[in-house]
Scaffold this active site. Structure first.
Site, PDB file in Angstrom:
ATOM      1  N   LYS A  34      49.436  67.849  -4.832  1.00 32.46           N
ATOM      2  CA  LYS A  34      49.671  67.103  -6.068  1.00 32.46           C
ATOM      3  C   LYS A  34      49.776  68.085  -7.230  1.00 32.46           C
ATOM      4  O   LYS A  34      49.150  69.145  -7.198  1.00 32.46           O
ATOM      5  CB  LYS A  34      48.473  66.180  -6.349  1.00 32.46           C
ATOM      6  N   ARG A  79      46.613  56.139   4.498  1.00 32.18           N
ATOM      7  CA  ARG A  79      47.008  55.250   5.603  1.00 32.18           C
ATOM      8  C   ARG A  79      46.663  55.846   6.951  1.00 32.18           C
ATOM      9  O   ARG A  79      46.496  55.127   7.925  1.00 32.18           O
ATOM     10  CB  ARG A  79      48.500  54.919   5.464  1.00 32.18           C
TER      11      ARG A  79
HETATM   12  N1  BES Z   1      45.131  58.613  -3.454  1.00 35.26           N
HETATM   13  C1  BES Z   1      46.531  58.482  -3.672  1.00 35.26           C
HETATM   14  C2  BES Z   1      46.880  57.209  -4.438  1.00 35.26           C
HETATM   15  C3  BES Z   1      46.410  57.150  -5.865  1.00 35.26           C
HETATM   16  C4  BES Z   1      47.198  57.663  -6.882  1.00 35.26           C
HETATM   17  C5  BES Z   1      45.229  56.526  -6.195  1.00 35.26           C
HETATM   18  C6  BES Z   1      46.766  57.593  -8.197  1.00 35.26           C
HETATM   19  C7  BES Z   1      44.812  56.433  -7.510  1.00 35.26           C
HETATM   20  C8  BES Z   1      45.593  56.974  -8.517  1.00 35.26           C
HETATM   21  C9  BES Z   1      47.279  58.455  -2.337  1.00 35.26           C
HETATM   22  O1  BES Z   1      46.701  59.172  -1.302  1.00 35.26           O
HETATM   23  C10 BES Z   1      48.614  59.061  -2.573  1.00 35.26           C
HETATM   24  O2  BES Z   1      48.664  60.212  -2.901  1.00 35.26           O
HETATM   25  N2  BES Z   1      49.673  58.285  -2.372  1.00 35.26           N
HETATM   26  C11 BES Z   1      50.985  58.748  -2.569  1.00 35.26           C
HETATM   27  C12 BES Z   1      51.821  58.210  -1.438  1.00 35.26           C
HETATM   28  C13 BES Z   1      53.201  58.799  -1.375  1.00 35.26           C
HETATM   29  C14 BES Z   1      53.145  60.271  -1.019  1.00 35.26           C
HETATM   30  C15 BES Z   1      54.005  58.040  -0.323  1.00 35.26           C
HETATM   31  C16 BES Z   1      51.468  58.216  -3.919  1.00 35.26           C
HETATM   32  O3  BES Z   1      51.150  57.100  -4.269  1.00 35.26           O
HETATM   33  O4  BES Z   1      52.139  58.985  -4.621  1.00 35.26           O
HETATM   34 MN    MN Z   2      47.267  61.221  -1.340  1.00 35.73          MN
END
Ligand code: BES
Ligand code: MN
Ligand code: ZN
Length: 513
Positions: free
Chosen positions: A285, A359
């Site tokens: 990230k 997931r």
């Molecule tokens: N933990 C994150 C989701 C999240 C984002 C929770 C912001 C709270 C605040 C999750 O693991 C994630 O990174 N999801 C990705 C999925 C994508 C790579 C398909 C996302 O939402 O960007």
């Molecule tokens: Mn994530």
């Protein structure tokens, strides 16, 4: 482990004016023609004078407005506090006044939160029904929260939370009120403990210490905890949790938290996402997106605390939480985009984005939960950023089987949490097809909250009578308040989903009894 600090809660039915305390709180609503005092125990003349001067005082009755005035000579309190309750609360004829439970919960929570530094408070908000009195009490417990564990200097802005709250209600001597106040205390405390877990920095909260905290928090309850460590995870084939945890020096865990009373009328499973820190892994990230990622175990914290609350309330429900704990880090041992993992039960997943890790851990947890053939599976996860794009940061998404989805929404409405039902459009399933494995872990670039839910659906097990009823709760936004505090909600961890899960369990018992 960090303990939620205790608020003392009791109730009185009369002599509010003689009641000795530091502050008396009464409510102000936003009526059609300006601010209106809500039902209160002030002497009628004083109430009238105050009501007449609200406008001149600049008091509007808006939500989160808290104004302190000198205590009246007729009161035995130093301070009179006017707490805004917003619009939804008053009709013009005070006899027919309808007070919304959630508005009262927020007004009480906001007042208690903003009165930090004051020791004892009398909440003289409308509380003529059990539900209203309980809402006022619950708001107070949740509002009396602060997280100061890592702070040395007690700054002026970090005053002690309110210690003593008395709820003024005509039902104070009703035997049912004691149970209602007990419920409010248990639920409020569970919400606060969830907040503590989520607020704890990932330097100290990681899979092993989370498992230890689960044990410690359930020590005095009839709860059985089973910790599956990395060796056993390996032996039994939990490839999802292991794959996500591979990049971290701190190994993953699956924790099973069981409450199994002898006269259970139903069997519930809660599966919680417990990514103790989500860096994204090799699909790293950006720094700004990582800043709040200690929140990523909020689902597991809520699942754990809900089972503990259900046990403490003695509900005749078998409730099991599955905490899927892993730290998602990049390193030489981390999983790579294009790796194929074998999840618990044998299904293979091509990991194309290591940041779609929730997931993967949840897939293992849902399969494990399914093996015990519960009546329903509710999974809770801070699963997608897309949840916030769709619903904003205060409304959670609920997806899955129509009946369960509706029941979760109903429970949430009663509990005062905002959940909104979302669909699973059929065409999105195919976007999860992989060239090399049974599934891939990312789908279409649009509708990310929905594809994540559709991915999880693939792992819900069958029984003889068909698929196990299931719903998926995406709490990504609502789990963490990045803005200023409001109502009973503090900064950072909110403790969302506990109230909904417990209300759901109560509804199930009501329905099946
Ligand atoms: N933990 C994150 C989701 C999240 C984002 C929770 C912001 C709270 C605040 C999750 O693991 C994630 O990174 N999801 C990705 C999925 C994508 C790579 C398909 C996302 O939402 O960007
Ligand atoms: Mn994530
Ligand atoms: Zn995540």
């Amino acid at each position: 482990m960090i303990k939620a600090s205790e608020l003392k809660l009791n109730a009185i039915a009369k002599d509010a004016r003689k009641h000795q305390c530091d502050a008396i709180v009464i409510g102000v609503g936003q009526g059609a023609d300006g601010p209106v005092l809500l039902d209160n125990p002030l002497p009628p003349k004083a109430a009238k004078a105050l009501a007449d001067s609200l406008d001149a005082l600049g008091v509007t009755g808006a939500v989160d407005e808290v104004r302190r005035m000198p205590g009246l000579p007729e009161l035995n309190a130093d301070v009179l506090v006017l707490a805004g309750a917003g619009k939804t609360t008053v009709s013009d004829d005070s006899k027919d006044a309808k007070y919304d439970d959630e508005a009262l919960r927020r007004a009480a929570g906001s007042a208690v939160r903003q009165l930090a530094g004051v020791e004892s408070v009398l909440l003289a908000l409308p509380a003529s029904s059990l539900a209203q009195a309980a809402a006022v009490a619950e708001g107070a417990v949740m509002g009396a929260y602060s997280y100061g564990h890592y702070r040395h200097v007690s700054a002026a802005s970090q005053r002690d939370t309110v210690r003593n709250v008395t709820v003024f209600t005509p039902l104070a001597d009703d035997p049912e009120l004691a149970a209602a106040l007990n419920r409010a205390t248990v639920i409020g405390r569970s919400v606060n403990s969830t907040r503590n877990l989520v607020n704890q920095p990932p330097s100290d909260l990681y899979p092993d210490t989370f498992a230890a905290a689960a044990k410690e928090m359930s020590r005095n309850l009839p709860i059985k905890i089973t910790v599956i460590d990395e060796k056993k995870l390996e032996k039994d084939g939990y490839g999802g949790i292991l794959g996500v945890g591979k990049g971290s020096s701190r190994p993953p865990r699956l924790v099973k938290v069981e409450y199994a009373p002898s006269k259970a009328k139903a069997k519930l499973a809660f599966v919680g996402k417990g990514v103790t820190f989500d860096s994204g892994g090799l699909s790293l990230k950006p720094g700004s997106g990582m800043m709040t990622m200690k929140l990523d175990m909020a689902g597991a914290a809520a699942a754990l605390q809900s089972v503990l609350a259900i046990a403490e309330l003695g509900l005749p429900v078998k409730a099991t939480a599955w905490l899927c704990l892993a730290e998602n880090m990049p390193s030489g041992t981390a999983q790579r985009p294009s790796d194929v993992i074998t999840t618990y039960g044998g299904r293979t997943v091509e990991v194309l984005n290591t940041d779609a890790e929730g997931r993967l851990v949840m897939a293992d947890g849902i399969v494990a939960a399914s093996e015990e053939a519960p009546d329903v599976i509710l999974d809770v996860a801070t699963l997608t950023g897309a949840q916030m794009v769709a619903l904003g940061s205060r409304v959670s998404g609920v997806m899955g089987d129509e009946g369960v989805r509706a029941a979760v929404k109903e429970a949430a409405d009663r509990a005062g949490e905002a959940f909104w039902p979302m669909p699973f459009p059929e065409e999105l399933r195919a976007t999860l097809d992989s060239n090399v494995a049974d599934l891939k872990n990312i789908g279409d670039k649009h509708g990310g909250m929905l594809t994540a839910g559709i991915f999880l659906q693939e792992f819900v097990g069958d029984t003889d009578s068909g698929k196990i009823p299931w719903a998926h709760l995406d709490i990504a936004g609502p789990a963490f308040n990045e803005g200023p505090p409001y109502g009973y909600t503090p900064k950072e961890a909110t403790g969302v989903a506990v109230r909904t899960l417990v209300a759901y369990a109560e509804d199930v018992v009501g329905r099946t009894s």
